[in-house]
Design an enzyme around this catalytic site. Structure first.
Site, short mmCIF file in Angstrom:
data_model
loop_
_atom_site.label_atom_id
_atom_site.label_comp_id
_atom_site.label_asym_id
_atom_site.label_seq_id
_atom_site.Cartn_x
_atom_site.Cartn_y
_atom_site.Cartn_z
CB CYS A 1 -90.69 6.99 34.64
SG CYS A 1 -92.04 7.99 34.92
N1 LIG Z 1 -94.76 10.69 38.14
C1 LIG Z 1 -93.89 10.97 37.11
O1 LIG Z 1 -93.01 11.55 37.24
C2 LIG Z 1 -94.14 10.44 35.65
C3 LIG Z 1 -93.52 11.15 34.74
C4 LIG Z 1 -93.85 11.11 33.17
C5 LIG Z 1 -94.84 10.09 33.13
N2 LIG Z 1 -95.58 9.45 34.05
C6 LIG Z 1 -96.65 8.58 33.72
O2 LIG Z 1 -97.96 9.24 33.89
C7 LIG Z 1 -98.93 8.19 34.46
C8 LIG Z 1 -99.49 8.52 35.77
O3 LIG Z 1 -98.51 8.43 36.88
P1 LIG Z 1 -98.62 9.28 38.05
O4 LIG Z 1 -97.07 9.49 38.83
O5 LIG Z 1 -99.49 10.83 38.01
O6 LIG Z 1 -99.59 8.20 38.83
P2 LIG Z 1 -100.27 8.57 40.21
O7 LIG Z 1 -100.35 7.19 40.88
O8 LIG Z 1 -99.56 9.58 41.12
O9 LIG Z 1 -101.56 9.12 39.67
C9 LIG Z 1 -102.57 8.23 39.06
C10 LIG Z 1 -103.98 8.74 39.71
O10 LIG Z 1 -104.91 8.08 39.05
C11 LIG Z 1 -105.92 7.64 39.88
N3 LIG Z 1 -106.63 6.48 39.26
C12 LIG Z 1 -106.16 5.39 39.25
N4 LIG Z 1 -107.18 4.56 38.42
C13 LIG Z 1 -108.19 5.38 38.02
C14 LIG Z 1 -109.22 5.20 37.51
N5 LIG Z 1 -109.75 4.17 36.81
N6 LIG Z 1 -110.31 6.55 37.28
C15 LIG Z 1 -109.80 7.70 37.58
N7 LIG Z 1 -108.60 7.89 38.53
C16 LIG Z 1 -107.60 6.74 38.63
C17 LIG Z 1 -105.19 7.26 41.02
O11 LIG Z 1 -106.14 7.39 42.20
C18 LIG Z 1 -104.04 8.25 41.29
O12 LIG Z 1 -104.56 9.43 41.97
C19 LIG Z 1 -98.20 6.92 34.35
O13 LIG Z 1 -98.33 6.22 33.17
C20 LIG Z 1 -96.61 7.12 34.46
O14 LIG Z 1 -95.87 6.35 33.87
C21 LIG Z 1 -95.42 9.56 35.41
#
Ligand SMILES: NC(=O)c1ccc[n+]([C@@H]2O[C@H](COP(=O)([O-])OP(=O)(O)OC[C@H]3O[C@@H](n4cnc5c(N)ncnc54)[C@H](O)[C@@H]3O)[C@@H](O)[C@H]2O)c1
Length: 440
Positions: A274
């Site tokens: 983030c």
């Molecule tokens: N990790 C955090 O603490 C956090 C906190 C707030 C916001 N976010 C936001 O949330 C969003 C997701 O982050 P995250 O940490 O969960 O990411 P992550 O990489 O842990 O998870 C994303 C998942 O999406 C899957 N994926 C990718 N492309 C795909 C598609 N086309 N169809 C289906 N699945 C698909 C991946 O395989 C993965 O399992 C980002 O925008 C991030 O900025 C994350």
């Protein structure tokens, strides 16, 4: 039955796309409340793990997963043709930066195209991925409207669209997905009403705002606020160091002010999915309006410099013992981007390994939560975590504390290491002081 009624009586089926750090806990929360949840991910490994009730994220308990997998409330699949079966689709896919530090929207765009392919009348779609203001109405809305073919789908009537930013803070003992208030912005009043009804079922409080743009911008404000304040203490750390003032002592003293001050702490640099990334989504979008985001750029510059600063101070510390970085054996403690988690995305420890190596040091690392350093877009390290023993610690010229995991045996490390550089004030915070521990 109207979608809102289905939501209120919990018969609505929920689809979660992207079962990572954000999507998995959210899916578990809906399933635990009795909703039927269908989780989608491209990553077959994750799907296989979940089908066997196994967790791939350290702080997400297998007990929770097992409960909802065995009672059938959570099902998972890689088959996106099942999308029409769900009533609400929540998108939680990554939004990284590309090699030119510009938004990589490919995951959101690809997902939106898949959703558009299967979109049926009456569905709600919400996007949770952090992104620039305008993504929901400029990018997603037209794709979904065109899903209707000749007779275009009408937003707010044929389908509902909203943005609701995720505020997940992995492994925060005080807050979890369901106890963090959730901002929601709908494209139309009806979209907002339905999206709010949905999140109200599982989240402690929803905070409706006037548009998806306001919701997108609120998430960016939160992360820019952190990035800028962390940069400020990082800069003050460097200034105070020259003046022989301890920044940690100063922050502790300032924190006693009961109003108008919020403590931020210095460190070896920003990490995670983030804070190092999201601010630059706004920088990119602002260019369209011929505006420079000076605070964001400056904070980025200071924070990016921090791993270099740690290495510079390491060189000075070694120099006191008539040693150079070149040819030294260095051990990095912690490669996760923050303490007690297993996520090493954008971790400053990776940059540290890279710079120490560039300076001619040989580098190992120890992180009980990251046994092997996986390949990233940027780094292709082939390294395994070293087990900490007295003999092992004694074999290094320099031990660098990068991530202050609670599990580390700080007494053992302090007593066995020849020289320690501590970028987190981890030793002194535990009452351990020594002439061979250098705070940076
Ligand atoms: N990790 C955090 O603490 C956090 C906190 C707030 C916001 N976010 C936001 O949330 C969003 C997701 O982050 P995250 O940490 O969960 O990411 P992550 O990489 O842990 O998870 C994303 C998942 O999406 C899957 N994926 C990718 N492309 C795909 C598609 N086309 N169809 C289906 N699945 C698909 C991946 O395989 C993965 O399992 C980002 O925008 C991030 O900025 C994350």
């Amino acid at each position: 039955m109207e979608l809102k009624d289905k939501i209120l009586n919990k018969t609505a089926h929920i689809g979660i796309i992207g079962l990572g750090y954000v999507g998995l806990p959210l899916g578990l929360a809906f399933a635990a409340k009795g909703f039927n949840v269908l989780g989608f991910d491209l990553d077959e490994r994750k799907i296989k793990f979940l089908e066997k009730s196994k967790s791939y994220i350290k702080h997400i308990s297998e007990v929770k997963i097992k409960k909802v997998i065995s009672n059938g409330k959570l099902k998972v699949t890689t088959d996106f043709s099942k999308l029409p079966k769900v009533d609400a689709i929540i998108i939680c896919v990554p939004t990284p930066l590309d090699e030119h530090r510009e938004p990589d929207m490919s995951y959101v765009v690809n997902t939106a195209k898949t959703v558009a392919k299967y979109l049926r009348k009456g569905q709600l779609v919400t996007l949770e991925s952090t992104t620039y203001p305008g993504t929901t109405d400029e990018l997603l809305q037209p794709l979904f409207e065109n899903a209707g073919g000749k007779n275009k789908f009408k937003v707010g009537k044929d389908f509902y669209l909203a943005f609701s930013p995720e505020r997940e803070d992995p492994n925060n003992p005080d807050y979890s997905t369901v106890t963090i208030p959730k901002v929601v912005g709908g494209v139309t009043p009806k979209c907002l009403e339905i999206a709010t009804a949905l999140y109200d079922q599982v989240i402690i409080r929803t905070v409706p705002v006037s548009s998806p743009r306001a919701a997108e911008a609120s998430k960016l404000l939160e992360n820019i606020y952190r990035s800028v304040n962390i940069a400020l203490v990082n800069e003050l750390k460097m200034v105070f160091d020259k003046m022989n003032i301890d920044i940690w002592e100063v922050i502790e003293a300032a924190s006693t002010k009961p109003f108008g001050f919020k403590a931020f702490y210095p460190g070896p640099g920003l990490g995670g999915h983030c804070i190092p990334i999201d601010p630059f989504y706004l920088t990119w979008k602002a260019r369209e309006f011929e505006i420079n985001t000076k605070f964001i750029e400056l904070a980025g510059e200071i924070n990016t410099y921090q791993p270099y600063y740690v290495v510079e101070k390491s060189g000075e510390a070694l120099n006191k013992f008539k040693k150079a970085l070149n040819g030294s054996k260095v051990l990095i403690l912690g490669t996760a981007y923050k303490k007690d988690i297993d996520d090493m995305r954008e971790s400053p420890s990776l940059k540290l390994i890279d710079i120490y190596r560039e300076k001619g040091a040989s580098v190992d690392y120890s992180d009980p939560f990251i046994p092997i350093l996986p390949r990233t877009r940027k780094y292709k390290f082939d390294m395994k975590s070293v087990k900490l023993t007295k003999e092992k610690l004694q074999s290094y010229d320099l031990v660098v504390l990068s991530t202050d995991h609670s599990i580390f045996d700080y007494k053992l490390i302090a007593n066995s290491s020849r020289l320690i550089v501590d970028s987190r004030n981890a030793f002194e915070a535990r009452g351990i002081k020594s002439k061979t521990i250098f705070k940076v």
